[in-house]
Design a protein around this motif. Structure first.
Motif, PDB file in Angstrom:
ATOM      1  N   TRP A 105      80.397  24.953  64.473  1.00  0.00           N
ATOM      2  CA  TRP A 105      79.779  26.268  64.612  1.00  0.00           C
ATOM      3  C   TRP A 105      78.469  26.191  65.409  1.00  0.00           C
ATOM      4  N   GLY A 150      85.331  22.667  72.405  1.00  0.00           N
ATOM      5  CA  GLY A 150      85.333  23.422  73.651  1.00  0.00           C
ATOM      6  C   GLY A 150      85.056  22.544  74.867  1.00  0.00           C
ATOM      7  N   PRO A 192      87.080  15.784  73.344  1.00  0.00           N
ATOM      8  CA  PRO A 192      87.851  14.538  73.415  1.00  0.00           C
ATOM      9  C   PRO A 192      89.293  14.695  72.927  1.00  0.00           C
ATOM     10  N   ALA A 193      89.510  15.623  71.996  1.00  0.00           N
ATOM     11  CA  ALA A 193      90.863  15.771  71.441  1.00  0.00           C
ATOM     12  C   ALA A 193      91.838  16.304  72.494  1.00  0.00           C
TER      13      ALA A 193
HETATM   14  P1  FAD Z   1      89.174  13.311  66.838  1.00  0.00           P
HETATM   15  O1  FAD Z   1      90.225  14.368  66.679  1.00  0.00           O
HETATM   16  O2  FAD Z   1      88.924  12.389  65.703  1.00  0.00           O
HETATM   17  O3  FAD Z   1      89.470  12.415  68.099  1.00  0.00           O
HETATM   18  C1  FAD Z   1      89.938  12.941  69.315  1.00  0.00           C
HETATM   19  C2  FAD Z   1      90.969  11.958  69.854  1.00  0.00           C
HETATM   20  O4  FAD Z   1      90.334  10.696  70.159  1.00  0.00           O
HETATM   21  C3  FAD Z   1      92.079  11.615  68.842  1.00  0.00           C
HETATM   22  O5  FAD Z   1      93.310  11.687  69.501  1.00  0.00           O
HETATM   23  C4  FAD Z   1      91.761  10.193  68.424  1.00  0.00           C
HETATM   24  O6  FAD Z   1      92.903   9.480  68.046  1.00  0.00           O
HETATM   25  C5  FAD Z   1      91.152   9.647  69.698  1.00  0.00           C
HETATM   26  N1  FAD Z   1      90.393   8.404  69.542  1.00  0.00           N
HETATM   27  C6  FAD Z   1      89.770   7.913  68.424  1.00  0.00           C
HETATM   28  N2  FAD Z   1      89.229   6.715  68.678  1.00  0.00           N
HETATM   29  C7  FAD Z   1      89.453   6.440  69.981  1.00  0.00           C
HETATM   30  C8  FAD Z   1      89.145   5.350  70.840  1.00  0.00           C
HETATM   31  N3  FAD Z   1      88.466   4.292  70.379  1.00  0.00           N
HETATM   32  N4  FAD Z   1      89.537   5.406  72.120  1.00  0.00           N
HETATM   33  C9  FAD Z   1      90.236   6.464  72.591  1.00  0.00           C
HETATM   34  N5  FAD Z   1      90.593   7.518  71.828  1.00  0.00           N
HETATM   35  C10 FAD Z   1      90.208   7.512  70.533  1.00  0.00           C
HETATM   36  N6  FAD Z   1      83.964  22.884  68.535  1.00  0.00           N
HETATM   37  C11 FAD Z   1      83.128  23.526  69.395  1.00  0.00           C
HETATM   38  O7  FAD Z   1      83.164  23.270  70.610  1.00  0.00           O
HETATM   39  N7  FAD Z   1      82.212  24.426  68.949  1.00  0.00           N
HETATM   40  C12 FAD Z   1      82.101  24.735  67.636  1.00  0.00           C
HETATM   41  O8  FAD Z   1      81.254  25.549  67.287  1.00  0.00           O
HETATM   42  C13 FAD Z   1      82.982  24.088  66.707  1.00  0.00           C
HETATM   43  N8  FAD Z   1      82.909  24.369  65.394  1.00  0.00           N
HETATM   44  C14 FAD Z   1      83.715  23.700  64.510  1.00  0.00           C
HETATM   45  C15 FAD Z   1      83.575  23.970  63.151  1.00  0.00           C
HETATM   46  C16 FAD Z   1      84.347  23.286  62.237  1.00  0.00           C
HETATM   47  C17 FAD Z   1      84.191  23.586  60.770  1.00  0.00           C
HETATM   48  C18 FAD Z   1      85.281  22.313  62.678  1.00  0.00           C
HETATM   49  C19 FAD Z   1      86.128  21.563  61.696  1.00  0.00           C
HETATM   50  C20 FAD Z   1      85.421  22.049  64.031  1.00  0.00           C
HETATM   51  C21 FAD Z   1      84.633  22.725  64.970  1.00  0.00           C
HETATM   52  N9  FAD Z   1      84.730  22.475  66.332  1.00  0.00           N
HETATM   53  C22 FAD Z   1      83.909  23.142  67.213  1.00  0.00           C
HETATM   54  C23 FAD Z   1      85.626  21.414  66.851  1.00  0.00           C
HETATM   55  C24 FAD Z   1      85.024  20.036  66.668  1.00  0.00           C
HETATM   56  O9  FAD Z   1      83.752  19.966  67.296  1.00  0.00           O
HETATM   57  C25 FAD Z   1      85.950  18.974  67.265  1.00  0.00           C
HETATM   58  O10 FAD Z   1      87.149  19.006  66.539  1.00  0.00           O
HETATM   59  C26 FAD Z   1      85.346  17.586  67.212  1.00  0.00           C
HETATM   60  O11 FAD Z   1      84.163  17.545  67.977  1.00  0.00           O
HETATM   61  C27 FAD Z   1      86.310  16.529  67.750  1.00  0.00           C
HETATM   62  O12 FAD Z   1      85.745  15.250  67.524  1.00  0.00           O
HETATM   63  P2  FAD Z   1      86.444  14.204  66.537  1.00  0.00           P
HETATM   64  O13 FAD Z   1      85.701  12.926  66.542  1.00  0.00           O
HETATM   65  O14 FAD Z   1      86.706  14.843  65.212  1.00  0.00           O
HETATM   66  O15 FAD Z   1      87.829  14.033  67.318  1.00  0.00           O
END
Ligand code: FAD
Length: 230
Positions: A105, A150, A192-193
């Motif tokens: 958020w 995003g 990154p996702a």
């Molecule tokens: P992950 O899903 O854990 O990783 C992404 C990918 O990278 C996966 O496929 C994983 O397997 C892979 N990976 C892991 N390790 C490695 C490695 N060593 N090498 C290569 N690949 C790898 N987003 C916004 O932009 N604005 C917002 O305001 C916002 N609000 C949110 C609020 C909530 C409550 C939630 C739950 C999400 C929100 N999001 C928002 C989205 C959130 O920011 C993203 O889901 C998050 O940043 C993704 O990062 P992660 O580490 O969880 O990704």
């Protein structure tokens, strides 16, 4: 001299991209001979809410609980709760603090907001005399490192979400610079996702390259405090 780095890390999963980013930082700094400490907030089950439980012993004013007054007095008298004292000890020892998190958020996840609310106690982290350029942590550096859902194009000034710097102002100026930290430019991992794996690997390599020179980076500039009447 050997530098000490504290990483305040807020992700639930060791398989996450955030964890990979954190691990890269631990490795680069350790290889450089730095001392690295990680506060893994979810693993620690860190308490996010600022309440009277943060103070040991009697409250000064139990009728009307004021978090600032009670915790700054408790800090002076050594009556803050143990988890806060432990984090404050890590902050004291750190030359650089990196906050590692997924954007929630347009902000930090609640558990990390709780760390900011509870650890940066008045008296310990700031006082009316010690703010901004005169801040208590002016010899320390701090930075935000985070992932987004995003894409970068959505966070441009004319993008759908608006300028990412607007979202960063409360954290970088309102919290970090307020306490005196030299704030390094944020490290932003866009979406990154939704990136292919080789692109993610390239992002991690670019991060490692930045980390190797991070402690020599010039901090962001903010308006000099002397321009304002306090
Ligand atoms: P992950 O899903 O854990 O990783 C992404 C990918 O990278 C996966 O496929 C994983 O397997 C892979 N990976 C892991 N390790 C490695 C490695 N060593 N090498 C290569 N690949 C790898 N987003 C916004 O932009 N604005 C917002 O305001 C916002 N609000 C949110 C609020 C909530 C409550 C939630 C739950 C999400 C929100 N999001 C928002 C989205 C959130 O920011 C993203 O889901 C998050 O940043 C993704 O990062 P992660 O580490 O969880 O990704």
């Amino acid at each position: 001299a050997e530098k000490t780095v504290l990483i305040v890390y807020a992700h639930q999963s060791p398989k996450s991209f955030n964890c990979a980013v954190k691990d890269a930082a631990v490795k680069v700094f350790t290889d450089q001979g730095c001392k690295v400490t990680v506060s893994d907030l979810y693993a620690m089950n860190f308490r996010a809410v600022a309440t009277a439980d943060d103070v040991k012993g009697n409250l000064k004013n139990p009728e009307h609980f004021r978090y600032n007054e009670e915790t700054s007095l408790a800090w002076k008298e050594g009556r803050l709760s143990d988890d806060i004292v432990e984090e404050q000890r890590k902050v004291e020892q750190a030359d650089l603090i990196i906050f590692q998190f997924p954007l929630y958020w347009f902000n930090v996840p609640a558990i990390l907001k709780g760390w900011i609310d509870r650890v940066l106690t008045q008296g310990f982290a700031y006082s009316l005399q010690n703010l901004y350029d005169n801040g208590l942590f002016k010899n320390k550096k701090a930075m935000l490192s985070f992932t987004t859902g995003g894409m970068e194009s959505m966070y441009l000034p004319d993008g759908l979400n608006g300028d990412i710097n607007v979202a960063l102002w409360p954290l970088q100026n309102g919290a970090l610079r307020f306490c005196g930290f030299q704030v390094l430019a944020p490290q932003i991992f866009w979406s990154p996702a939704h990136a292919p794996n080789d692109a993610r690997v390239a992002l991690l390599e670019a991060w490692k390259a930045r980390l190797r020179g991070l402690l020599e980076e010039k901090p962001l500039s903010f308006a000099p405090t002397e321009l304002f009447d306090l």
